[in-house]
Design a protein around this motif. Sequence first.
Motif, PDB file in Angstrom:
ATOM      1  N   SER A 136       0.872  -1.165   0.000  1.00 18.36           N
ATOM      2  CA  SER A 136       0.000   0.000   0.000  1.00 18.36           C
ATOM      3  C   SER A 136       0.917   1.226   0.000  1.00 18.36           C
ATOM      4  O   SER A 136       2.137   1.078  -0.082  1.00 18.36           O
ATOM      5  CB  SER A 136      -0.925  -0.030   1.219  1.00 18.36           C
ATOM      6  OG  SER A 136      -1.915   0.965   1.118  1.00 18.36           O
ATOM      7  N   GLU A 137       0.333   2.384   0.079  1.00 20.61           N
ATOM      8  CA  GLU A 137       1.163   3.591  -0.027  1.00 20.61           C
ATOM      9  C   GLU A 137       0.773   4.613   1.028  1.00 20.61           C
ATOM     10  O   GLU A 137      -0.295   4.522   1.622  1.00 20.61           O
ATOM     11  CB  GLU A 137       1.023   4.207  -1.428  1.00 20.61           C
ATOM     12  CG  GLU A 137      -0.393   4.686  -1.722  1.00 20.61           C
ATOM     13  CD  GLU A 137      -0.540   5.345  -3.084  1.00 20.61           C
ATOM     14  OE1 GLU A 137       0.454   5.835  -3.636  1.00 20.61           O
ATOM     15  OE2 GLU A 137      -1.661   5.381  -3.599  1.00 20.61           O
ATOM     16  N   VAL A 138       1.661   5.561   1.231  1.00 22.03           N
ATOM     17  CA  VAL A 138       1.339   6.757   2.012  1.00 22.03           C
ATOM     18  C   VAL A 138       1.262   7.886   1.001  1.00 22.03           C
ATOM     19  O   VAL A 138       2.275   8.280   0.434  1.00 22.03           O
ATOM     20  CB  VAL A 138       2.429   7.087   3.051  1.00 22.03           C
ATOM     21  CG1 VAL A 138       1.990   8.263   3.918  1.00 22.03           C
ATOM     22  CG2 VAL A 138       2.753   5.878   3.906  1.00 22.03           C
ATOM     23  N   CYS A 139       0.066   8.351   0.729  1.00 23.03           N
ATOM     24  CA  CYS A 139      -0.047   9.420  -0.259  1.00 23.03           C
ATOM     25  C   CYS A 139      -0.348  10.729   0.452  1.00 23.03           C
ATOM     26  O   CYS A 139      -0.497  10.777   1.668  1.00 23.03           O
ATOM     27  CB  CYS A 139      -1.097   9.082  -1.315  1.00 23.03           C
ATOM     28  SG  CYS A 139      -2.779   9.319  -0.755  1.00 23.03           S
ATOM     29  N   GLY A 140      -0.448  11.790  -0.321  1.00 25.02           N
ATOM     30  CA  GLY A 140      -0.721  13.100   0.250  1.00 25.02           C
ATOM     31  C   GLY A 140      -2.006  13.113   1.054  1.00 25.02           C
ATOM     32  O   GLY A 140      -2.115  13.792   2.083  1.00 25.02           O
ATOM     33  N   THR A 141      -2.987  12.333   0.603  1.00 25.80           N
ATOM     34  CA  THR A 141      -4.258  12.260   1.322  1.00 25.80           C
ATOM     35  C   THR A 141      -4.057  11.729   2.734  1.00 25.80           C
ATOM     36  O   THR A 141      -4.696  12.195   3.686  1.00 25.80           O
ATOM     37  CB  THR A 141      -5.248  11.362   0.552  1.00 25.80           C
ATOM     38  OG1 THR A 141      -5.471  11.948  -0.725  1.00 25.80           O
ATOM     39  CG2 THR A 141      -6.558  11.223   1.293  1.00 25.80           C
ATOM     40  N   ASP A 142      -3.179  10.735   2.881  1.00 23.37           N
ATOM     41  CA  ASP A 142      -2.943  10.174   4.216  1.00 23.37           C
ATOM     42  C   ASP A 142      -2.343  11.218   5.157  1.00 23.37           C
ATOM     43  O   ASP A 142      -2.656  11.238   6.348  1.00 23.37           O
ATOM     44  CB  ASP A 142      -2.028   8.944   4.118  1.00 23.37           C
ATOM     45  CG  ASP A 142      -2.664   7.868   3.259  1.00 23.37           C
ATOM     46  OD1 ASP A 142      -3.830   7.521   3.515  1.00 23.37           O
ATOM     47  OD2 ASP A 142      -2.006   7.395   2.325  1.00 23.37           O
ATOM     48  N   GLY A 196      -4.664   3.853   3.700  1.00 25.46           N
ATOM     49  CA  GLY A 196      -4.172   3.044   2.588  1.00 25.46           C
ATOM     50  C   GLY A 196      -5.276   2.794   1.596  1.00 25.46           C
ATOM     51  O   GLY A 196      -5.871   1.732   1.565  1.00 25.46           O
ATOM     52  N   HIS A 197      -5.590   3.816   0.781  1.00 21.85           N
ATOM     53  CA  HIS A 197      -6.772   3.654  -0.093  1.00 21.85           C
ATOM     54  C   HIS A 197      -6.431   2.952  -1.391  1.00 21.85           C
ATOM     55  O   HIS A 197      -7.273   2.247  -1.932  1.00 21.85           O
ATOM     56  CB  HIS A 197      -7.501   4.988  -0.295  1.00 21.85           C
ATOM     57  CG  HIS A 197      -6.762   6.019  -1.073  1.00 21.85           C
ATOM     58  ND1 HIS A 197      -7.122   6.373  -2.335  1.00 21.85           N
ATOM     59  CD2 HIS A 197      -5.685   6.775  -0.746  1.00 21.85           C
ATOM     60  CE1 HIS A 197      -6.295   7.312  -2.766  1.00 21.85           C
ATOM     61  NE2 HIS A 197      -5.421   7.570  -1.830  1.00 21.85           N
ATOM     62  N   VAL A 198      -5.212   3.105  -1.880  1.00 23.57           N
ATOM     63  CA  VAL A 198      -4.813   2.340  -3.068  1.00 23.57           C
ATOM     64  C   VAL A 198      -3.822   1.276  -2.630  1.00 23.57           C
ATOM     65  O   VAL A 198      -2.812   1.558  -1.986  1.00 23.57           O
ATOM     66  CB  VAL A 198      -4.219   3.258  -4.163  1.00 23.57           C
ATOM     67  CG1 VAL A 198      -3.602   2.435  -5.280  1.00 23.57           C
ATOM     68  CG2 VAL A 198      -5.317   4.150  -4.726  1.00 23.57           C
ATOM     69  N   GLY A 211       0.184   4.267  -8.140  1.00 24.05           N
ATOM     70  CA  GLY A 211      -0.735   4.507  -7.020  1.00 24.05           C
ATOM     71  C   GLY A 211      -1.871   5.450  -7.374  1.00 24.05           C
ATOM     72  O   GLY A 211      -2.303   5.552  -8.525  1.00 24.05           O
ATOM     73  N   CYS A 212      -2.363   6.147  -6.345  1.00 25.05           N
ATOM     74  CA  CYS A 212      -3.519   7.016  -6.573  1.00 25.05           C
ATOM     75  C   CYS A 212      -3.148   8.187  -7.478  1.00 25.05           C
ATOM     76  O   CYS A 212      -4.005   8.725  -8.178  1.00 25.05           O
ATOM     77  CB  CYS A 212      -4.114   7.492  -5.253  1.00 25.05           C
ATOM     78  SG  CYS A 212      -3.069   8.594  -4.319  1.00 25.05           S
ATOM     79  N   GLY A 213      -1.879   8.568  -7.477  1.00 22.22           N
ATOM     80  CA  GLY A 213      -1.453   9.665  -8.349  1.00 22.22           C
ATOM     81  C   GLY A 213      -1.625   9.328  -9.823  1.00 22.22           C
ATOM     82  O   GLY A 213      -1.963  10.191 -10.634  1.00 22.22           O
TER      83      GLY A 213
HETATM   84 ZN   LIG Z   1      -4.044   8.796  -2.424  1.00 22.28          ZN
END
Ligand SMILES: [Zn+2]
Length: 358
Positions: free
Chosen positions: A30-36, A54-56, A154-156
């Motif tokens: 999973s990832e740590v994105c800006g949203t997290d 971890g949405h994506v 990822g989500c990006g």
């Molecule tokens: Zn995201």
Amino acid sequence: MTAPRVPVELREFPEPDLPSGGALLRTAMSEVCGTDVHLWHGRLSGVPYPIIPGHVTTGTLDKARGELKDVEGRPLKEGDRLAFFDVHRTCGKCLACTAHRTPTRCPSRRVYGITDSATEGLYGGWAQKVYLEPGVIIAKLPDAVTFADYIGGGCGLLTSVHIIERAKITLGDTVVVQGAGAVGMSAAALAKKAGAGLVVLIGGPASRLDLAHRMGADVVIDLDSTTPAARLAQVMDLTNNIGADIVIEAAGSPRAFEEGLGFARNGGAYVIAGHYTNTGDSTINAHEHINRKHLDIRGCWGSEVGHFLRALRVLDEYRESVPWHEIGAKTYGLTQINDALAMAESMVIPKALIDPSA
Ligand SMILES: [Zn+2]
Ligand SMILES: [Zn+2]
């Protein structure tokens, strides 16, 4: 994540009893994105803490109850490498889903890791297993696409597929991308693949700009070592004083929005994708920046199933020429989650990944 601004806790959950059509995904990454980071800062409204972020997320099918099929109707079996679309429960019946054709604005829509509470179960990728409720859109990863390719995008990447759709790029267009995060880098890559002649990316920190260049940006401009006037002069110089056909905002700053209006040519278009949270007001002059310029400003909110599926095809086709896997710079285990969040917050690396089994 029990609440904003406090350390993320490790909790154990019972393995869920699966309903018919439900499944469990064994998380690979999973990832740590800006949203997290926004979630951790408490910048999003209506978040039902505690949540499992971890949405994506991607992994393998652990088990399913009944016959499970991917979105194209192919049966899935244990061990298959999967990705799932984090947005679920979009109703298909409301005004947004039907008349307005804006399903990303459906009020019933929920998102794993963001609007799903941990009190309801394993709805997030920072967990060793993720519950895929009946109706969640599931796709097999193409054979050649690694977990690292998928989660690096990822989500990006999903967001950028939507951005490119909104941008309506024409062959040879000059495109300016504001932002060197995962969204900006993927947007630059896809703009180039979509036929842009010249892609200029403005962003920081400077340590990311080499990767942005290798992702597809022809020219990179370091945000931190230039002034707004110098950046405008450079864009004008690169476009024979015409301005860019398309400007893409993936920076999330009111100042970036103000600046981006100046980069667009007369009759150009500006796609706003970075303002996922409310960062305050921008000051613009409607006469100078929009009306007289005949400018087309387009918002871009969330993603749809089609963007998810297209992202998989994009990875399958372009993973060798676009180094998505390099965006996911460092992988953290569950006991290092707070380090991963701190790293994402500091923007030292393009993206931190989570391997919950590490
Ligand atoms: Zn995201
Ligand atoms: Zn709806």
